[in-house]
Design a protein around this motif. Structure first.
Motif: not given
Length: 122
Positions: A13-14, A17, A20, A64-65, A68
Motif C-alpha cells: 500500500q505504501h 501510493r 502513483l 484499496e491495493r 491503486l
C-alpha cells in the motif's frame, strides 16, 4: 523521471501510493503477493504480517491495493496476484469489479510440494 524497471519490496500500500504521482497510467506489470488470509495469527515472526483477518476486512485491505494498481497500470499493463485458495474467489470478484470481467485473461496454477512451499514440482 523513472525510466527503468523497479522492484519494490515492502508494504505494497505504501509503495503503490509512493509510485502513483510519477507512474499513474504508465506501469506495464504489477505483481502482488498479499497475505493469503490463512487464519494463522502471524507469519514471518517479529516484523511479519497478520494472516488472519475477517473476510470483509481482508476484502477492504485488498480493494484499496488493487485500486491503486488499477491507477498505476497502463492500458496494456498486466496484474499478477499470488494467492492460495483461501481468498481466491473473493479476489476474483474484486478484480472483476475494478477491471471488468472482460479484462480477465487466465488463472495460472502452480502445483506446490506443500501449502507453505512455493517451489514448483518438476
Amino acid at each position: 523521471m523513472i525510466t527503468t524497471s523497479l522492484l519494490w519490496r515492502g508494504d505494497n500500500q505504501h509503495t503503490l501510493r509512493a509510485l502513483l504521482p510519477e507512474l499513474a497510467g504508465r506501469v506495464r506489470c504489477v505483481y502482488l503477493d498479499p497475505p493469503y488470509n490463512t487464519g494463522a495469527p502471524r507469519k514471518g515472526g517479529e516484523g511479519g504480517y497478520a494472516d488472519a483477518m475477517p473476510r470483509e476486512l481482508w476484502r477492504a485491505f485488498m480493494a484499496e491495493r488493487l485500486g491503486l494498481c488499477r491507477a498505476l497500470l497502463s492500458d496494456e499493463g498486466s496484474l499478477w496476484v499470488q494467492l492460495d485458495e483461501n481468498e481466491l474467489d473473493t479476489t476474483k470478484l474484486l478484480l472483476d469489479e475494478l477491471f471488468g470481467r472482460a479484462q480477465f485473461i487466465a488463472r495460472v496454477t502452480v502445483e506446490a510440494r506443500a501449502p507453505s512451499a512455493f517451489s514448483t514440482v518438476n
